[in-house]
Design an enzyme around this catalytic site. Structure first.
Site, PDB file in Angstrom:
ATOM      1  N   SER A  85       0.812  -1.113  -0.187  1.00 14.53           N
ATOM      2  CA  SER A  85       0.035   0.201   0.085  1.00 14.53           C
ATOM      3  C   SER A  85       0.754   1.215  -0.135  1.00 14.53           C
ATOM      4  CB  SER A  85      -1.085  -0.091   1.316  1.00 14.53           C
ATOM      5  OG  SER A  85       0.020   0.257   2.394  1.00 14.53           O
ATOM      6  N   THR A 125      -8.727   2.775  -4.051  1.00 12.69           N
ATOM      7  CA  THR A 125      -8.260   3.989  -3.509  1.00 12.69           C
ATOM      8  C   THR A 125      -8.797   5.178  -4.463  1.00 12.69           C
ATOM      9  OG1 THR A 125      -6.321   5.351  -3.307  1.00 12.69           O
ATOM     10  CG2 THR A 125      -6.230   3.140  -4.648  1.00 12.69           C
ATOM     11  N   ASP A 126      -8.804   6.235  -4.053  1.00 12.48           N
ATOM     12  CA  ASP A 126      -8.823   7.422  -5.095  1.00 12.48           C
ATOM     13  C   ASP A 126      -7.608   7.819  -5.814  1.00 12.48           C
ATOM     14  OD1 ASP A 126      -7.068   8.539  -3.171  1.00 12.48           O
ATOM     15  OD2 ASP A 126      -8.174  10.217  -2.744  1.00 12.48           O
ATOM     16  N   GLU A 127      -6.604   7.014  -5.592  1.00  8.41           N
ATOM     17  CA  GLU A 127      -5.267   7.325  -6.354  1.00  8.41           C
ATOM     18  C   GLU A 127      -5.283   6.579  -7.863  1.00  8.41           C
ATOM     19  OE1 GLU A 127      -1.483   6.745  -4.744  1.00  8.41           O
ATOM     20  OE2 GLU A 127      -2.121   7.548  -2.711  1.00  8.41           O
ATOM     21  N   TYR A 153       2.224   1.733  -7.442  1.00  4.43           N
ATOM     22  CA  TYR A 153       1.264   1.392  -6.656  1.00  4.43           C
ATOM     23  C   TYR A 153      -0.220   1.668  -7.274  1.00  4.43           C
ATOM     24  CZ  TYR A 153      -2.219   1.915  -3.230  1.00  4.43           C
ATOM     25  OH  TYR A 153      -3.443   2.243  -2.367  1.00  4.43           O
ATOM     26  N   ASN A 183      -6.636   7.605   4.484  1.00  4.82           N
ATOM     27  CA  ASN A 183      -7.171   7.623   5.835  1.00  4.82           C
ATOM     28  C   ASN A 183      -6.076   7.972   7.062  1.00  4.82           C
ATOM     29  OD1 ASN A 183      -9.275   4.623   5.754  1.00  4.82           O
ATOM     30  ND2 ASN A 183      -8.800   6.018   4.231  1.00  4.82           N
TER      31      ASN A 183
HETATM   32  P1  NAD Z   1      -1.437  -1.634   5.122  1.00  4.08           P
HETATM   33  O1  NAD Z   1      -0.227  -1.858   4.209  1.00  4.08           O
HETATM   34  O2  NAD Z   1      -1.390  -0.979   6.351  1.00  4.08           O
HETATM   35  O3  NAD Z   1      -1.893  -3.308   5.485  1.00  4.08           O
HETATM   36  C1  NAD Z   1      -1.918  -4.424   4.262  1.00  4.08           C
HETATM   37  C2  NAD Z   1      -1.953  -5.469   4.964  1.00  4.08           C
HETATM   38  O4  NAD Z   1      -2.180  -6.393   3.941  1.00  4.08           O
HETATM   39  C3  NAD Z   1      -0.812  -5.796   5.973  1.00  4.08           C
HETATM   40  O5  NAD Z   1      -1.434  -6.593   6.949  1.00  4.08           O
HETATM   41  C4  NAD Z   1      -0.129  -6.882   5.239  1.00  4.08           C
HETATM   42  O6  NAD Z   1       0.494  -7.989   5.861  1.00  4.08           O
HETATM   43  C5  NAD Z   1      -1.300  -7.672   4.237  1.00  4.08           C
HETATM   44  N1  NAD Z   1      -0.651  -8.280   3.181  1.00  4.08           N
HETATM   45  C6  NAD Z   1       0.270  -7.794   2.336  1.00  4.08           C
HETATM   46  N2  NAD Z   1       0.322  -8.511   1.165  1.00  4.08           N
HETATM   47  C7  NAD Z   1      -0.252  -9.594   1.324  1.00  4.08           C
HETATM   48  C8  NAD Z   1      -0.546 -10.779   0.783  1.00  4.08           C
HETATM   49  N3  NAD Z   1       0.307 -11.243  -0.407  1.00  4.08           N
HETATM   50  N4  NAD Z   1      -1.425 -11.913   1.369  1.00  4.08           N
HETATM   51  C9  NAD Z   1      -2.280 -11.558   2.281  1.00  4.08           C
HETATM   52  N5  NAD Z   1      -1.927 -10.382   3.167  1.00  4.08           N
HETATM   53  C10 NAD Z   1      -1.237  -9.447   2.506  1.00  4.08           C
HETATM   54  O7  NAD Z   1      -2.364  -1.200   4.160  1.00  4.08           O
HETATM   55  P2  NAD Z   1      -3.742  -0.122   4.580  1.00  4.08           P
HETATM   56  O8  NAD Z   1      -3.216   1.157   4.529  1.00  4.08           O
HETATM   57  O9  NAD Z   1      -4.422  -0.620   5.796  1.00  4.08           O
HETATM   58  O10 NAD Z   1      -4.615  -0.103   3.310  1.00  4.08           O
HETATM   59  C11 NAD Z   1      -5.551  -1.302   3.152  1.00  4.08           C
HETATM   60  C12 NAD Z   1      -6.147  -1.275   1.853  1.00  4.08           C
HETATM   61  O11 NAD Z   1      -6.819  -0.107   1.685  1.00  4.08           O
HETATM   62  C13 NAD Z   1      -5.151  -1.433   0.684  1.00  4.08           C
HETATM   63  O12 NAD Z   1      -5.942  -2.266  -0.568  1.00  4.08           O
HETATM   64  C14 NAD Z   1      -5.020   0.113  -0.048  1.00  4.08           C
HETATM   65  O13 NAD Z   1      -4.761   0.215  -1.132  1.00  4.08           O
HETATM   66  C15 NAD Z   1      -6.493   0.528   0.319  1.00  4.08           C
HETATM   67  N6  NAD Z   1      -6.686   1.864   0.812  1.00  4.08           N
HETATM   68  C16 NAD Z   1      -5.701   2.439   1.504  1.00  4.08           C
HETATM   69  C17 NAD Z   1      -5.821   3.862   2.030  1.00  4.08           C
HETATM   70  C18 NAD Z   1      -4.974   4.534   2.878  1.00  4.08           C
HETATM   71  O14 NAD Z   1      -4.994   5.867   3.073  1.00  4.08           O
HETATM   72  N7  NAD Z   1      -4.122   3.737   3.700  1.00  4.08           N
HETATM   73  C19 NAD Z   1      -6.821   4.704   1.246  1.00  4.08           C
HETATM   74  C20 NAD Z   1      -7.779   3.986   0.566  1.00  4.08           C
HETATM   75  C21 NAD Z   1      -7.657   2.628   0.162  1.00  4.08           C
HETATM   76  O1  DAU Z   2      -5.346   8.500  -1.399  1.00  2.00           O
HETATM   77  C1  DAU Z   2      -5.317   7.097  -0.729  1.00  2.00           C
HETATM   78  C2  DAU Z   2      -3.957   6.854  -0.565  1.00  2.00           C
HETATM   79  O2  DAU Z   2      -3.301   7.266   0.548  1.00  2.00           O
HETATM   80  C3  DAU Z   2      -3.612   5.167  -0.285  1.00  2.00           C
HETATM   81  O3  DAU Z   2      -4.187   4.722  -1.548  1.00  2.00           O
HETATM   82  C4  DAU Z   2      -2.393   4.613  -0.022  1.00  2.00           C
HETATM   83  O4  DAU Z   2      -2.222   3.217   0.309  1.00  2.00           O
HETATM   84  C5  DAU Z   2      -1.815   5.333   1.273  1.00  2.00           C
HETATM   85  O5  DAU Z   2      -0.620   5.049   1.551  1.00  2.00           O
HETATM   86  C6  DAU Z   2      -2.126   6.954   0.978  1.00  2.00           C
HETATM   87  O6  DAU Z   2      -0.895   7.566  -0.165  1.00  2.00           O
HETATM   88  P1  DAU Z   2      -0.238   8.905   0.038  1.00  2.00           P
HETATM   89  O7  DAU Z   2       0.790   8.713  -0.905  1.00  2.00           O
HETATM   90  O8  DAU Z   2      -1.244  10.042  -0.165  1.00  2.00           O
HETATM   91  O9  DAU Z   2       0.243   8.651   1.559  1.00  2.00           O
HETATM   92  P2  DAU Z   2       1.664   9.234   2.227  1.00  2.00           P
HETATM   93  O10 DAU Z   2       1.180   9.012   3.664  1.00  2.00           O
HETATM   94  O11 DAU Z   2       2.760   8.248   1.777  1.00  2.00           O
HETATM   95  O12 DAU Z   2       1.791  10.621   1.799  1.00  2.00           O
HETATM   96  C7  DAU Z   2       0.959  11.579   2.064  1.00  2.00           C
HETATM   97  C8  DAU Z   2       1.613  12.903   1.414  1.00  2.00           C
HETATM   98  O13 DAU Z   2       2.793  13.351   2.157  1.00  2.00           O
HETATM   99  C9  DAU Z   2       1.918  12.728   0.060  1.00  2.00           C
HETATM  100  O14 DAU Z   2       1.739  13.924  -0.527  1.00  2.00           O
HETATM  101  C10 DAU Z   2       3.399  12.502   0.181  1.00  2.00           C
HETATM  102  C11 DAU Z   2       4.003  13.484   1.324  1.00  2.00           C
HETATM  103  N1  DAU Z   2       5.065  12.797   2.025  1.00  2.00           N
HETATM  104  C12 DAU Z   2       4.952  11.497   2.581  1.00  2.00           C
HETATM  105  C13 DAU Z   2       5.894  11.051   3.410  1.00  2.00           C
HETATM  106  C14 DAU Z   2       6.061   9.504   3.725  1.00  2.00           C
HETATM  107  C15 DAU Z   2       6.065  13.664   2.720  1.00  2.00           C
HETATM  108  O15 DAU Z   2       5.842  14.951   2.337  1.00  2.00           O
HETATM  109  N2  DAU Z   2       7.032  13.131   3.229  1.00  2.00           N
HETATM  110  C16 DAU Z   2       7.286  11.867   3.712  1.00  2.00           C
HETATM  111  O16 DAU Z   2       8.007  11.528   4.294  1.00  2.00           O
END
Ligand code: NAD
Ligand code: DAU
Length: 344
Positions: A85, A125-127, A153, A183
Site C-alpha cells: 500500500s 483507492t482514489d489514487e 502502486y 485515511n
Molecule cells: P497496510 O499496508 O497497512 O496493510 C496491508 C495488509 O495487507 C498488511 O496486514 C499486510 O500484511 C497484508 N498483506 C500484504 N500482502 C499480502 C498478501 N500477499 N497476502 C495477504 N495479506 C497481505 O494497508 P492499509 O493502509 O491498511 O490499506 C488497506 C487497503 O486499503 C489497501 O488495499 C489500500 O490500497 C487501500 N486504501 C488505503 C488507504 C490509506 O489511506 N491507507 C486509502 C484508500 C484505500
Molecule cells: O489516497 C489514498 C492513498 O493514500 C492510499 O491508496 C495509499 O495506500 C496511502 O498510502 C496514501 O497514499 P499517499 O501517497 O497519499 O500517502 P503518504 O502518507 O505516503 O503521503 C501523503 C503525502 O505526504 C504525499 O503527498 C507525500 C507526502 N509525504 C509523505 C511521506 C512519507 C511527505 O511529504 N513526506 C514523507 O516522508
C-alpha cells in the site's frame, strides 16, 4: 454470516475487524493475512480471544492457500484489504505490487467464482484516478472519472479494479468496490506521512516534507471508512463503485504544522527534501453517490480526528516501538538517503 477479511492485520483492515466485531455480535470474522512488514498481530491483540474471530496466515497470491481457506471457512462475504500500500515502496521496487495487488486479487476472484460467495468487496483507492490541479478547487473525482494512475502502486490498484469489474460483467460475480481518500487514525504504519511525522516530532527528529509541501490530500478518519464499507456491504448495489471521502482537504505542510502545534514542538524540525517522483498534486473525492444512495456521512472532523490520532500514538508507544525494528530502519535509509535537505 462468515466474513473473510484479507489484510486484516494492516491499518484499515485491522480497524475494520475491530469495528465489525463490535457492531455485529453474530458475525464470524476470519482474517487472512500474510503478515508482511505492514501486518502486525499486535493490532489484533484486543480481539484475539473473541470467539467470533480467527486468524489464518497466508498469501492472497498463493492459489492453493486461498482455495484451502475457502474450503475450510466457506465465507459468505470477502472484503479485500490485502495489498502492498505504500507509494514510496512501489517506486523503489514495483514487482511485489503487481504480484500482491493484481495477481492476488485475481486469485481471490477465482476462489469466489469456484466456491460461490454472496459478495466480494474490493477496497480500492482514489489514487486510481490520478491527480487534480491544486489551482482548480472546483474539480473532484467522481465514480466516472477515468482511471489515470501515476505510481506503480496506483497502477496496480487500477488493474485490480478492472479485474474486479471484468469478473462482474463476464461471470456475474457479485462485487462492489470502494475508492477512498487518505485515511488516518490508530494502527497506521509509521512509514505513511501522518504517523511518520507524529513519531519523528515526538522524538525531536527532522520531519522530511517532500517538495514544497503544497501537495493536497483529502483526509478521512479510518472509522468513517469502516462505516462506509459496512454500508456498501449491507445496502450497496452489486457491480457499483462508491467513492468515499469527507471533503477534508489539507496541504501536507498544513498537516505537519498542525501535528507540531499539538505536540508543542518547533517548526524548525521541518526539513524540505527532494520530491517524490511523479508526486500526485491533489486528491479530492466527490462523495455524493454514497451520501445520497446509502446515507453515509463522515462523523469525525479533521481537527478532532488528528488530535485523537496523536493522543493514540502517545498512549500506545509499545505498538510503534515494536515496528521500528531493523527492517523499518533499513527502509527509512533507502527511501530518504538521496533526498538532501532543500532550504526554503
Ligand atoms: P497496510 O499496508 O497497512 O496493510 C496491508 C495488509 O495487507 C498488511 O496486514 C499486510 O500484511 C497484508 N498483506 C500484504 N500482502 C499480502 C498478501 N500477499 N497476502 C495477504 N495479506 C497481505 O494497508 P492499509 O493502509 O491498511 O490499506 C488497506 C487497503 O486499503 C489497501 O488495499 C489500500 O490500497 C487501500 N486504501 C488505503 C488507504 C490509506 O489511506 N491507507 C486509502 C484508500 C484505500
Ligand atoms: O489516497 C489514498 C492513498 O493514500 C492510499 O491508496 C495509499 O495506500 C496511502 O498510502 C496514501 O497514499 P499517499 O501517497 O497519499 O500517502 P503518504 O502518507 O505516503 O503521503 C501523503 C503525502 O505526504 C504525499 O503527498 C507525500 C507526502 N509525504 C509523505 C511521506 C512519507 C511527505 O511529504 N513526506 C514523507 O516522508
Amino acid at each position: 454470516m462468515k466474513v473473510i477479511v484479507t489484510g486484516g492485520a494492516g491499518f484499515i483492515g485491522g480497524n475494520f475487524i475491530h469495528y465489525m466485531l463490535e457492531n455485529y455480535k453474530d458475525y464470524e470474522i476470519c482474517c487472512f493475512d500474510f503478515l508482511t512488514y505492514a501486518g502486525n498481530v499486535e493490532t489484533l491483540a484486543p480481539i484475539k480471544d473473541n470467539k467470533n474471530f480467527s486468524l489464518v496466515v497466508g498469501d492472497i497470491a498463493d492459489r492453493d492457500a486461498v482455495y484451502s481457506l475457502f474450503e475450510e471457512q466457506k465465507p459468505d462475504v470477502v472484503v479485500n484489504f490485502a495489498a502492498e500500500s505504500h507509494v514510496d515502496r512501489s517506486i523503489l521496487d514495483p514487482g511485489i505490487f503487481l504480484r500482491t495487488n493484481v495477481i492476488g486479487t485475481g486469485v481471490l476472484l477465482d476462489a469466489c467464482r469456484k466456491y460461490g460467495i454472496d459478495r466480494f468487496h474490493q477496497v480500492s483507492t482514489d489514487e486510481v484516478y490520478g491527480d487534480l490541479p491544486i489551482d482548480r478547487p472546483d474539480l473532484f473525482f467522481t465514480e466516472t472519472t477515468p482511471l489515470h494512475a501515476s505510481s506503480p502502486y496506483s497502477a496496480s490498484k487500477a488493474s485490480a479494479d478492472l479485474l474486479v469489474q471484468a469478473y462482474y460483467r463476464t461471470y456475474n460475480l457479485p462485487v462492489t468496490l470502494s475508492r477512498c481518500s487518505n485515511n488516518y487514525g490508530p494502527y497506521h504504519f509509521p512509514e505513511k506521512m501522518i504517523p511518520l511525522m507524529i513519531q519523528r516530532a515526538k522524538n525531536n527528529q527532522s520531519l522530511p516534507v517532500y517538495g514544497d509541501g503544497s501537495n493536497v490530500r483529502d483526509w478521512l478518519y479510518v472509522k468513517d471508512h469502516c462505516e462506509a464499507i459496512d454500508l456498501i456491504l449491507h445496502k450497496g448495489k452489486v457491480g457499483e463503485v462508491y467513492n468515499v471521502g469527507g471533503h477534508n482537504e489539507r496541504s501536507n505542510i498544513e498537516v505537519v504544522k498542525q501535528i507540531l502545534r499539538h505536540l508543542g514542538k518547533d517548526e524548525s524540525l521541518i526539513e524540505y527534501v527532494a520530491d517524490r517522483p511523479g508526486h500526485d498534486r491533489r486528491y479530492a473525492i466527490d462523495p455524493t453517490k454514497i451520501t445520497t444512495e446509502l446515507g453515509w456521512t463522515p462523523k469525525t472532523g479533521f481537527d478532532e480526528g488528528i488530535a485523537q490520532t496523536i493522543n493514540w500514538y502517545l498512549d500506545n508507544e509499545d505498538w510503534t516501538d515494536h515496528i521500528l525494528s531493523g527492517d523499518y530502519q533499513r527502509y527509512y535509509e533507502e527511501n530518504y538517503k538521496n533526498r538532501a535537505q532543500i532550504n526554503k
